[in-house]
Design a protein around this motif. Structure first.
Motif, PDB file in Angstrom:
ATOM      1  N   ALA A 178       0.509  -1.222  -0.289  1.00  0.00           N
ATOM      2  CA  ALA A 178      -0.025   0.030   0.030  1.00  0.00           C
ATOM      3  C   ALA A 178       0.801   1.170   0.025  1.00  0.00           C
ATOM      4  O   ALA A 178       0.427   2.126  -0.518  1.00  0.00           O
ATOM      5  CB  ALA A 178      -1.112  -0.044   1.130  1.00  0.00           C
ATOM      6  N   ALA A 179       2.044   1.268   0.707  1.00  0.00           N
ATOM      7  CA  ALA A 179       2.854   2.349   0.724  1.00  0.00           C
ATOM      8  C   ALA A 179       3.443   2.666  -0.605  1.00  0.00           C
ATOM      9  O   ALA A 179       3.606   3.853  -1.064  1.00  0.00           O
ATOM     10  CB  ALA A 179       3.919   2.137   1.669  1.00  0.00           C
ATOM     11  N   ARG A 180       3.545   1.685  -1.324  1.00  0.00           N
ATOM     12  CA  ARG A 180       4.120   1.914  -2.809  1.00  0.00           C
ATOM     13  C   ARG A 180       2.959   2.071  -3.832  1.00  0.00           C
ATOM     14  O   ARG A 180       3.083   2.647  -4.901  1.00  0.00           O
ATOM     15  CB  ARG A 180       4.745   0.552  -3.195  1.00  0.00           C
ATOM     16  N   HIS A 181       1.850   1.667  -3.469  1.00  0.00           N
ATOM     17  CA  HIS A 181       0.660   1.753  -4.404  1.00  0.00           C
ATOM     18  C   HIS A 181      -0.611   2.188  -3.636  1.00  0.00           C
ATOM     19  O   HIS A 181      -1.773   1.636  -4.017  1.00  0.00           O
ATOM     20  CB  HIS A 181       0.353   0.187  -4.945  1.00  0.00           C
ATOM     21  N   PRO A 182      -0.538   3.570  -3.183  1.00  0.00           N
ATOM     22  CA  PRO A 182      -1.638   3.888  -2.479  1.00  0.00           C
ATOM     23  C   PRO A 182      -2.827   4.179  -3.258  1.00  0.00           C
ATOM     24  O   PRO A 182      -4.128   4.143  -3.103  1.00  0.00           O
ATOM     25  CB  PRO A 182      -1.100   5.420  -1.977  1.00  0.00           C
ATOM     26  N   GLY A 183      -2.564   4.407  -4.908  1.00  0.00           N
ATOM     27  CA  GLY A 183      -3.573   4.655  -5.570  1.00  0.00           C
ATOM     28  C   GLY A 183      -4.540   3.571  -6.033  1.00  0.00           C
ATOM     29  O   GLY A 183      -5.633   3.525  -6.174  1.00  0.00           O
ATOM     30  N   GLU A 184      -3.876   2.480  -5.990  1.00  0.00           N
ATOM     31  CA  GLU A 184      -4.408   1.041  -6.286  1.00  0.00           C
ATOM     32  C   GLU A 184      -5.373   0.721  -5.110  1.00  0.00           C
ATOM     33  O   GLU A 184      -6.437   0.321  -5.240  1.00  0.00           O
ATOM     34  CB  GLU A 184      -3.435   0.044  -6.403  1.00  0.00           C
ATOM     35  N   ASP A 224      -8.387  11.993  -3.266  1.00  0.00           N
ATOM     36  CA  ASP A 224      -8.156  12.251  -2.004  1.00  0.00           C
ATOM     37  C   ASP A 224      -8.020  11.207  -0.924  1.00  0.00           C
ATOM     38  O   ASP A 224      -6.991  11.376  -0.122  1.00  0.00           O
ATOM     39  CB  ASP A 224      -9.665  13.154  -1.359  1.00  0.00           C
ATOM     40  N   LEU A 225      -8.605  10.099  -1.445  1.00  0.00           N
ATOM     41  CA  LEU A 225      -8.250   8.960  -0.582  1.00  0.00           C
ATOM     42  C   LEU A 225      -6.887   8.580  -0.730  1.00  0.00           C
ATOM     43  O   LEU A 225      -5.968   8.066   0.076  1.00  0.00           O
ATOM     44  CB  LEU A 225      -9.239   7.673  -0.760  1.00  0.00           C
ATOM     45  N   GLU A 226      -6.411   8.555  -2.159  1.00  0.00           N
ATOM     46  CA  GLU A 226      -5.149   8.252  -2.555  1.00  0.00           C
ATOM     47  C   GLU A 226      -4.033   9.069  -1.538  1.00  0.00           C
ATOM     48  O   GLU A 226      -3.216   8.756  -1.106  1.00  0.00           O
ATOM     49  CB  GLU A 226      -4.858   8.296  -3.785  1.00  0.00           C
ATOM     50  N   GLU A 227      -4.421  10.419  -1.476  1.00  0.00           N
ATOM     51  CA  GLU A 227      -3.391  11.607  -0.947  1.00  0.00           C
ATOM     52  C   GLU A 227      -3.326  11.158   0.679  1.00  0.00           C
ATOM     53  O   GLU A 227      -2.511  10.952   1.707  1.00  0.00           O
ATOM     54  CB  GLU A 227      -3.940  12.706  -0.855  1.00  0.00           C
TER      55      GLU A 227
END
Length: 347
Positions: A269-275, A292-295
């Motif tokens: 998740a740290a590497r792929h927050p958008g996914e 916003d959630l990705e940020e």
């Protein structure tokens, strides 16, 4: 074929203020409460012969999204685990009780929610951390509140007299040299209106959890005075996993694999927050923009997932901090407490 489900653990726990908690997202955009009220549990099927484990979680808390994402994408299955997620409502205490009463086997919750029940004899062991930084202290930019010291003589809104956000920032205030009870006024308000209450002037600042804290910061353009990865909380874990002691005794290898999978999914998740953000938006419809959630996910310390001696130290620090604000019994020896309530699952 084994089935991975996201569902309530028991009839009564499914009703715990879910609609009220999700109404908070109404502060972010129109129609969110209606969307959230219609959310339905999702089911996923993944082939394999695996150890079954019932995992309590809070599906309205975005910081738990990596765990649910891991179910769908097979992270747990690769660790030979058949995970079934059980929603316990917005209350951390309800989640913790579900594990202690054998409604579920393990669960993810805020460390400050775990400590007092564990001190009182809850038969659960903490075994791995998830992340840090999902709790924030906010104030309007024109309030003059820029630091913790600026809160002297001010009021802070929180959703419960013993909420983890309140405890977190009582500790921070005490360490900043303020009396967290007498130098500030704590205002107890309903969970879903604390941000609006500050905007109306009912309080000077707000202490809240993500995703609601982050949503209030974005919508109302609040200043972030502190969070649980800054200052005194640098390197601290927010959320940890606990397991029913009986389940642990019978399934220690499975719990070890759960810890390993938890570390793996949070690193991912740290590497792929958008996914992870897209999965959460697509499957749980919280009514917030995916960007916003990705940020928000990217802002957490997802590399903080202590185990073993490091987890024991973090639990001791949390107990010391809660003793500082008189939440724990003064006779509790925090080093002995941390030894008793943690297990070195990767040893």
């Amino acid at each position: 074929m084994s089935r991975y489900k996201v569902r309530p653990a028991a009839g009564e726990t499914a009703k715990v203020s879910r609609r009220g908690a999700l109404r908070t997202f109404g502060a972010v955009g129109a129609g969110i409460a209606a969307t959230a009220a219609l959310m339905k549990p999702a089911s996923y099927a993944i082939a394999g012969n695996s150890t079954r484990l019932r995992l309590s979680w809070d599906e309205i808390a975005a910081c738990n999204s990596p765990a649910a994402f891991a179910v769908q994408t097979g992270f747990y299955a690769r660790h030979n685990l058949d995970i079934e997620l059980f929603y316990q409502g917005a209350s951390g205490q309800t989640l913790i009780q579900s594990i202690a009463t054998d409604k579920t086997d393990a669960g993810i919750g805020l460390l400050f929610d775990w400590v007092k029940p564990l001190e009182q004899g809850l038969d659960v062991k903490l075994f791995v951390g998830s992340h840090g930084g999902c709790t924030r202290l906010l104030a309007p930019k024109d309030s003059g509140i820029k630091t913790l010291a600026d809160l002297k003589g001010k009021s802070i809104a929180s959703y419960d007299v013993a909420s983890p956000p309140k405890h977190s920032f009582q500790i921070a205030l005490a360490k900043a040299g303020l009396d967290p009870e007498n130098d500030v006024d704590w205002v107890n308000l309903p969970f879903d209106i604390v941000g609006e209450a500050v905007l109306r002037g009912d309080a000077d600042a707000v202490a809240h959890l993500d995703p609601w804290a982050f949503a209030a910061k974005k919508k109302f353009d609040f200043h972030e005075v502190a969070n649980t990865q800054t200052g005194f909380f640098d390197g601290a874990v927010c959320c940890v996993l606990g397991v029913n002691s009986s389940y642990l005794a019978a399934n220690k290898h499975a719990v070890r694999r759960l810890a390993e999978a938890n570390i793996e999914i949070h690193e991912y998740a740290a590497r792929h927050p958008g996914e992870v953000a897209k999965w959460f938006i697509d499957n749980l419809n919280p009514g917030i923009p995916v960007a916003d959630l990705e940020e928000q996910i990217a802002s957490w310390t997802l590399h903080v997932h202590p185990v073993g001696a490091e987890l024991r130290d973090q639990v001791k620090w949390a107990a010391d901090d809660l003793a500082l604000i008189k939440v724990l019994d003064p006779t509790t020896v925090t080093s002995e407490f941390a030894d008793r309530v943690t297990v070195d699952i990767l040893a």
